[in-house]
Design an enzyme around this catalytic site. Structure first.
Site, PDB file in Angstrom:
ATOM      1  N   TYR A   1      13.633 -24.962  26.483  1.00  0.00           N
ATOM      2  CA  TYR A   1      12.542 -25.430  27.246  1.00  0.00           C
ATOM      3  C   TYR A   1      12.747 -26.290  28.456  1.00  0.00           C
ATOM      4  O   TYR A   1      11.985 -26.170  29.627  1.00  0.00           O
ATOM      5  CB  TYR A   1      11.303 -25.878  26.545  1.00  0.00           C
ATOM      6  CG  TYR A   1      10.581 -24.599  25.693  1.00  0.00           C
ATOM      7  CD1 TYR A   1       9.705 -23.939  26.293  1.00  0.00           C
ATOM      8  CD2 TYR A   1      11.065 -24.437  24.405  1.00  0.00           C
ATOM      9  CE1 TYR A   1       9.169 -22.659  25.743  1.00  0.00           C
ATOM     10  CE2 TYR A   1      10.288 -23.511  23.731  1.00  0.00           C
ATOM     11  CZ  TYR A   1       9.484 -22.338  24.585  1.00  0.00           C
ATOM     12  OH  TYR A   1       8.906 -21.268  23.785  1.00  0.00           O
TER      13      TYR A   1
ATOM     14  N   ARG B   1      13.802 -23.999  31.078  1.00  0.00           N
ATOM     15  CA  ARG B   1      12.698 -23.266  31.577  1.00  0.00           C
ATOM     16  C   ARG B   1      11.979 -24.058  32.450  1.00  0.00           C
ATOM     17  O   ARG B   1      11.662 -23.491  33.549  1.00  0.00           O
ATOM     18  CB  ARG B   1      11.727 -22.631  30.502  1.00  0.00           C
ATOM     19  CG  ARG B   1      12.375 -21.829  29.282  1.00  0.00           C
ATOM     20  CD  ARG B   1      12.619 -20.372  29.957  1.00  0.00           C
ATOM     21  NE  ARG B   1      13.798 -20.192  30.637  1.00  0.00           N
ATOM     22  CZ  ARG B   1      15.035 -20.565  30.304  1.00  0.00           C
ATOM     23  NH1 ARG B   1      15.528 -20.696  29.147  1.00  0.00           N
ATOM     24  NH2 ARG B   1      16.204 -20.563  31.183  1.00  0.00           N
TER      25      ARG B   1
ATOM     26  N   GLN C   1      -1.223 -16.308  30.598  1.00  0.00           N
ATOM     27  CA  GLN C   1      -0.377 -16.310  29.414  1.00  0.00           C
ATOM     28  C   GLN C   1       0.907 -17.168  29.802  1.00  0.00           C
ATOM     29  O   GLN C   1       1.642 -17.426  29.184  1.00  0.00           O
ATOM     30  CB  GLN C   1       0.143 -14.799  29.132  1.00  0.00           C
ATOM     31  CG  GLN C   1      -1.080 -14.010  28.310  1.00  0.00           C
ATOM     32  CD  GLN C   1      -0.590 -12.448  28.139  1.00  0.00           C
ATOM     33  OE1 GLN C   1       0.138 -12.097  27.194  1.00  0.00           O
ATOM     34  NE2 GLN C   1      -0.976 -11.894  29.171  1.00  0.00           N
ATOM     35  N   ASN C   2       0.920 -17.075  31.325  1.00  0.00           N
ATOM     36  CA  ASN C   2       2.312 -17.968  31.690  1.00  0.00           C
ATOM     37  C   ASN C   2       2.285 -19.322  31.538  1.00  0.00           C
ATOM     38  O   ASN C   2       0.886 -20.011  31.463  1.00  0.00           O
ATOM     39  CB  ASN C   2       2.543 -17.856  33.088  1.00  0.00           C
ATOM     40  CG  ASN C   2       2.589 -16.257  33.407  1.00  0.00           C
ATOM     41  OD1 ASN C   2       2.999 -15.485  32.518  1.00  0.00           O
ATOM     42  ND2 ASN C   2       2.347 -15.850  34.687  1.00  0.00           N
TER      43      ASN C   2
ATOM     44  N   ASP D   1       3.978 -21.348  33.424  1.00  0.00           N
ATOM     45  CA  ASP D   1       4.190 -21.977  34.499  1.00  0.00           C
ATOM     46  C   ASP D   1       3.004 -22.346  35.252  1.00  0.00           C
ATOM     47  O   ASP D   1       1.921 -22.025  34.855  1.00  0.00           O
ATOM     48  CB  ASP D   1       5.208 -21.125  35.583  1.00  0.00           C
ATOM     49  CG  ASP D   1       4.523 -19.921  35.987  1.00  0.00           C
ATOM     50  OD1 ASP D   1       3.336 -19.966  36.671  1.00  0.00           O
ATOM     51  OD2 ASP D   1       4.971 -18.556  35.738  1.00  0.00           O
TER      52      ASP D   1
ATOM     53  N   HIS E   1      -1.190 -20.285  26.831  1.00  0.00           N
ATOM     54  CA  HIS E   1      -0.029 -20.329  25.918  1.00  0.00           C
ATOM     55  C   HIS E   1       0.419 -21.622  26.458  1.00  0.00           C
ATOM     56  O   HIS E   1       1.604 -22.019  26.263  1.00  0.00           O
ATOM     57  CB  HIS E   1       1.107 -19.415  26.060  1.00  0.00           C
ATOM     58  CG  HIS E   1       0.414 -18.031  25.440  1.00  0.00           C
ATOM     59  ND1 HIS E   1       0.878 -16.910  25.976  1.00  0.00           N
ATOM     60  CD2 HIS E   1      -0.327 -17.824  24.602  1.00  0.00           C
ATOM     61  CE1 HIS E   1       0.139 -15.845  25.180  1.00  0.00           C
ATOM     62  NE2 HIS E   1      -0.386 -16.388  24.429  1.00  0.00           N
TER      63      HIS E   1
ATOM     64  N   GLY F   1       0.670  -7.923  35.571  1.00  0.00           N
ATOM     65  CA  GLY F   1       2.155  -8.251  35.037  1.00  0.00           C
ATOM     66  C   GLY F   1       2.031  -8.641  33.572  1.00  0.00           C
ATOM     67  O   GLY F   1       2.753  -9.594  33.038  1.00  0.00           O
ATOM     68  N   THR F   2       1.229  -7.929  32.725  1.00  0.00           N
ATOM     69  CA  THR F   2       1.399  -8.063  31.433  1.00  0.00           C
ATOM     70  C   THR F   2       1.549  -6.848  30.563  1.00  0.00           C
ATOM     71  O   THR F   2       0.834  -5.801  30.867  1.00  0.00           O
ATOM     72  CB  THR F   2       0.231  -9.054  30.644  1.00  0.00           C
ATOM     73  OG1 THR F   2       0.277  -9.086  29.253  1.00  0.00           O
ATOM     74  CG2 THR F   2      -1.079  -8.422  31.195  1.00  0.00           C
TER      75      THR F   2
HETATM   76  P1  NAD Z   1       6.021  -9.297  29.120  1.00  0.00           P
HETATM   77  O1  NAD Z   1       7.412  -9.913  29.532  1.00  0.00           O
HETATM   78  O2  NAD Z   1       5.761  -8.859  27.841  1.00  0.00           O
HETATM   79  O3  NAD Z   1       5.546  -8.080  30.300  1.00  0.00           O
HETATM   80  C1  NAD Z   1       5.978  -8.333  31.548  1.00  0.00           C
HETATM   81  C2  NAD Z   1       5.134  -7.390  32.362  1.00  0.00           C
HETATM   82  O4  NAD Z   1       5.301  -7.537  33.703  1.00  0.00           O
HETATM   83  C3  NAD Z   1       5.387  -5.928  32.086  1.00  0.00           C
HETATM   84  O5  NAD Z   1       4.186  -5.140  31.950  1.00  0.00           O
HETATM   85  C4  NAD Z   1       6.266  -5.458  33.405  1.00  0.00           C
HETATM   86  O6  NAD Z   1       6.030  -4.252  33.654  1.00  0.00           O
HETATM   87  C5  NAD Z   1       5.341  -6.301  34.346  1.00  0.00           C
HETATM   88  N1  NAD Z   1       6.116  -6.632  35.574  1.00  0.00           N
HETATM   89  C6  NAD Z   1       7.495  -6.762  35.761  1.00  0.00           C
HETATM   90  N2  NAD Z   1       7.828  -7.014  36.968  1.00  0.00           N
HETATM   91  C7  NAD Z   1       6.685  -7.186  37.737  1.00  0.00           C
HETATM   92  C8  NAD Z   1       6.343  -7.289  39.098  1.00  0.00           C
HETATM   93  N3  NAD Z   1       7.263  -7.615  39.772  1.00  0.00           N
HETATM   94  N4  NAD Z   1       5.056  -7.565  39.407  1.00  0.00           N
HETATM   95  C9  NAD Z   1       4.026  -7.300  38.354  1.00  0.00           C
HETATM   96  N5  NAD Z   1       4.259  -6.854  37.081  1.00  0.00           N
HETATM   97  C10 NAD Z   1       5.614  -6.909  36.685  1.00  0.00           C
HETATM   98  O7  NAD Z   1       5.249 -10.599  29.658  1.00  0.00           O
HETATM   99  P2  NAD Z   1       3.667 -11.094  29.036  1.00  0.00           P
HETATM  100  O8  NAD Z   1       2.822  -9.797  28.721  1.00  0.00           O
HETATM  101  O9  NAD Z   1       3.216 -11.994  29.966  1.00  0.00           O
HETATM  102  O10 NAD Z   1       4.186 -11.663  27.618  1.00  0.00           O
HETATM  103  C11 NAD Z   1       5.206 -12.618  27.762  1.00  0.00           C
HETATM  104  C12 NAD Z   1       4.923 -13.797  26.994  1.00  0.00           C
HETATM  105  O11 NAD Z   1       6.157 -14.699  27.237  1.00  0.00           O
HETATM  106  C13 NAD Z   1       3.782 -14.585  27.488  1.00  0.00           C
HETATM  107  O12 NAD Z   1       3.067 -14.852  26.418  1.00  0.00           O
HETATM  108  C14 NAD Z   1       4.116 -15.900  28.036  1.00  0.00           C
HETATM  109  O13 NAD Z   1       3.621 -16.987  27.664  1.00  0.00           O
HETATM  110  C15 NAD Z   1       5.691 -15.888  27.926  1.00  0.00           C
HETATM  111  N6  NAD Z   1       6.661 -15.900  29.305  1.00  0.00           N
HETATM  112  C16 NAD Z   1       6.057 -16.654  30.312  1.00  0.00           C
HETATM  113  C17 NAD Z   1       6.803 -16.818  31.342  1.00  0.00           C
HETATM  114  C18 NAD Z   1       6.116 -17.505  32.670  1.00  0.00           C
HETATM  115  O14 NAD Z   1       5.426 -18.421  32.352  1.00  0.00           O
HETATM  116  N7  NAD Z   1       6.615 -17.237  34.058  1.00  0.00           N
HETATM  117  C19 NAD Z   1       8.071 -15.871  31.599  1.00  0.00           C
HETATM  118  C20 NAD Z   1       8.440 -15.246  30.487  1.00  0.00           C
HETATM  119  C21 NAD Z   1       7.655 -15.315  29.351  1.00  0.00           C
END
Ligand code: NAD
Length: 228
Positions: free
Chosen positions: A53, A56, A86-87, A89, A104, A170-171
């Site tokens: 973390y 990250r 859910q991010n 960041d 989260h 983006g989820t």
């Molecule tokens: P996920 O990784 O399961 O899914 C990512 C989604 O984003 C997919 O549907 C994909 O098609 C889409 N995607 C990829 N590139 C894209 C773009 N350029 N524009 C739009 N969409 C795009 O992610 P999730 O559903 O958020 O679940 C992941 C879990 O992991 C979350 O609960 C989160 O807490 C954590 N996480 C967070 C971060 C962050 O904070 N930036 C990064 C990685 C994981």
């Protein structure tokens, strides 16, 4: 003002250089989720989890919001906007959004390892293994691990049930309970999904699917909603 709710996931930050995990190989930056993002991982190897973390957090602090984050902030000119993310960041806040719910947690804060309600700002990008909360327990990242409760879920569900417009960006809708939030949105509420790979979950009522990356699809959608 109309109530507009946006649910965002890792995909919105992908073009800011923060990797999603399910897109690639089921790993998160080369790690199995079970090894870094669960309470058991912290029990087994707290130093590894802390280090993961910290890395990250360093990436998040170096990243910048992209045009999708900035476009969502502009929606506040015309709508009563709540962003449920859910991010972990802070790119929505840095882009100017003023009403963001972090389902989260947020990696820029630390949390007591025995009481998740005790959270603190972090000086720099690292939490040291010797740092403790006011109760004397080690500090960890303020994030919700797989298998932990999601304290904001009920608030988020209530907000979704009152939405008059709904946007999903983006989820993969693979992580529960966050993925279930969409079921709280009324069946007749217009819904928009922006994702290069539209998630397969069934969504009730009128849905406009915008199969684009966030930096293309979101600014276009926001322009349309502001000129409506
Ligand atoms: P996920 O990784 O399961 O899914 C990512 C989604 O984003 C997919 O549907 C994909 O098609 C889409 N995607 C990829 N590139 C894209 C773009 N350029 N524009 C739009 N969409 C795009 O992610 P999730 O559903 O958020 O679940 C992941 C879990 O992991 C979350 O609960 C989160 O807490 C954590 N996480 C967070 C971060 C962050 O904070 N930036 C990064 C990685 C994981």
């Amino acid at each position: 003002m109309e109530k507009l709710v946006v649910l965002t996931g890792a995909g919105i930050s992908a073009e800011s250089g923060l990797k999603t995990f399910r897109d690639s190989d089921g790993l998160w930056e080369g790690y199995n989720i079970e090894d870094v993002a669960t309470p058991e991982a912290w029990q087994r190897n707290p130093a590894l989890v802390q280090e993961f973390y910290n890395e990250r957090r360093k990436s998040v602090l170096e990243a910048k919001p992209n045009t999708a984050h900035f476009a969502l902030a502009r929606l506040e000119e015309k709508y009563e906007v709540t962003i449920i993310t859910q991010n972990i960041d802070d790119l929505h806040e840095r882009a100017g959004s003023t009403n963001v719910i972090h389902l989260h947690g947020i990696i820029t804060r630390s949390q007591s390892s025995i009481n998740p309600e005790l959270t603190y700002p972090i000086n720099g990008w690292q939490i040291g293994m010797d740092e403790v909360c006011e109760l004397g327990s080690p500090l960890r990242a303020h994030v919700v691990w797989f298998g932990e409760a999601v304290p904001m879920i009920e608030t988020a569900a209530r907000i979704c049930s009152r939405a008059e417009l709904f946007i999903l960006v983006g989820t993969s809708l693979a992580v529960y309970p966050a993925a279930g939030l969409i079921n709280y949105v009324g069946p007749r509420v217009p819904k928009y999904i922006v994702d290069p790979k539209i998630p397969e979950a069934s969504v009730r009522g009128p849905v406009m699917k915008i199969q684009e990356k966030a930096t293309i699809g979101v600014p276009e959608l926001v322009d349309r909603l502001l000129n409506k």
